[in-house]
Each structure stands twice: as structure tokens, then as C-alpha cells.
Design a protein around this motif. Structure first.
Motif, mmCIF file in Angstrom:
data_model
loop_
_atom_site.group_PDB
_atom_site.id
_atom_site.type_symbol
_atom_site.label_atom_id
_atom_site.label_comp_id
_atom_site.label_asym_id
_atom_site.label_seq_id
_atom_site.Cartn_x
_atom_site.Cartn_y
_atom_site.Cartn_z
ATOM 1 N N ARG A 120 0.820 -1.216 0.000
ATOM 2 C CA ARG A 120 0.000 0.000 0.000
ATOM 3 C C ARG A 120 0.859 1.273 0.000
ATOM 4 N N PHE A 121 1.975 1.225 0.697
ATOM 5 C CA PHE A 121 2.854 2.394 0.810
ATOM 6 C C PHE A 121 4.125 2.166 0.004
ATOM 7 N N THR A 122 4.656 3.245 -0.554
ATOM 8 C CA THR A 122 5.910 3.176 -1.301
ATOM 9 C C THR A 122 6.825 4.309 -0.862
ATOM 10 N N ILE A 123 8.035 3.963 -0.480
ATOM 11 C CA ILE A 123 9.036 4.966 -0.122
ATOM 12 C C ILE A 123 9.953 5.185 -1.312
ATOM 13 N N SER A 124 10.345 6.444 -1.507
ATOM 14 C CA SER A 124 11.282 6.760 -2.581
ATOM 15 C C SER A 124 12.172 7.910 -2.136
ATOM 16 N N ARG A 125 13.322 8.011 -2.749
ATOM 17 C CA ARG A 125 14.290 9.030 -2.362
ATOM 18 C C ARG A 125 14.765 9.786 -3.589
ATOM 19 N N ASP A 126 15.091 11.051 -3.348
ATOM 20 C CA ASP A 126 15.829 11.866 -4.304
ATOM 21 C C ASP A 126 17.126 12.232 -3.592
ATOM 22 N N ASN A 127 18.163 11.449 -3.838
ATOM 23 C CA ASN A 127 19.402 11.642 -3.085
ATOM 24 C C ASN A 127 20.031 13.008 -3.358
ATOM 25 N N ALA A 128 19.883 13.495 -4.566
ATOM 26 C CA ALA A 128 20.482 14.791 -4.911
ATOM 27 C C ALA A 128 19.852 15.928 -4.111
#
Length: 120
Positions: A66-74
Motif C-alpha cells: 500500500r505504501f511506497t518509499i522513494s528518495r531523491d538523493n540529490a
């Protein structure tokens, strides 16, 4: 000093979606992981999802699928896309940043929290 600021909480009906954002700012540090925790009234603060800078992710069983984690490292930013929300997801959501300073000391910093309320 690392500043951690969350945004994106709110009130939504069951079955709806919300997207949380968290940005870490400052200077002289590198991030090891960024993650989301939540705390309901009279409950402990528990892991929701975490992602390392290397891209390794982990989720609480209750939110898998149901949940999704994502990153923008920059941008030193982490997001939490929450779909099919349930009333039991109601809590204050906190962003946690783990990193290392230029002085080679480890740190953990938390955001101020953002309220998520899911109505039935």
C-alpha cells in the motif's frame, strides 16, 4: 545541524491516498538512510518504511503493498506515497534521518511530525 522538515499530511477518507515529503537541509553531512515512523496516541513510535542511500528498502508488514518509499538523493529528500489508506493508519508521521557529519560523527535527526488522519 541538520534541519528535517516534513509536509503533506492531512485528512483523507478510507481508501484514499496521500503523499508525504521530507527534506533534510544543512551542510557538512552525508545521509545513510531516511525513513518514516508513525505514532498514534498512547502508542510507541514504529517504523513505517526506510530507504538507505544505497537503495535498500524496508517496510512494516502492515503497509506492504500500500505504501511506497522513494528518495531523491540529490535533494536529500524522501517521499512516502500512501495508497488505500485505512483508519488504523491514523497517526503522526515522523521523518528520521541517519547520517554522518564531516567530523565523522554519526547523527540521528527527526522532523517535527505531520498528522495523517483517515476517516472511515
Amino acid at each position: 545541524q541538520v534541519q528535517v522538515v516534513e509536509s503533506g499530511g492531512g485528512l483523507v477518507q478510507a481508501g484514499g491516498s496521500l503523499r508525504l515529503s521530507c527534506a533534510a537541509s544543512g551542510s557538512g553531512f552525508s545521509i545513510i538512510s531516511m525513513g518514516w515512523y508513525r505514532q498514534a496516541p498512547a502508542e510507541t513510535r514504529d517504523l513505517v518504511a526506510v530507504e538507505t542511500t544505497a537503495g535498500v528498502k524496508d517496510y512494516a508488514d502492515s503497509v506492504k503493498g500500500r505504501f511506497t518509499i522513494s528518495r531523491d538523493n540529490a535533494k536529500n529528500t524522501v517521499y512516502l506515497q500512501m495508497n488505500n489508506l485505512k483508519p488504523e493508519d491514523t497517526a503522526v508521521y515522523y521523518c528520521k534521518v541517519v547520517g554522518i557529519r564531516s567530523t565523522h560523527s554519526l547523527f540521528t535527526d527527526w522532523g517535527q511530525g505531520t498528522q495523517v488522519t483517515v476517516s472511515s
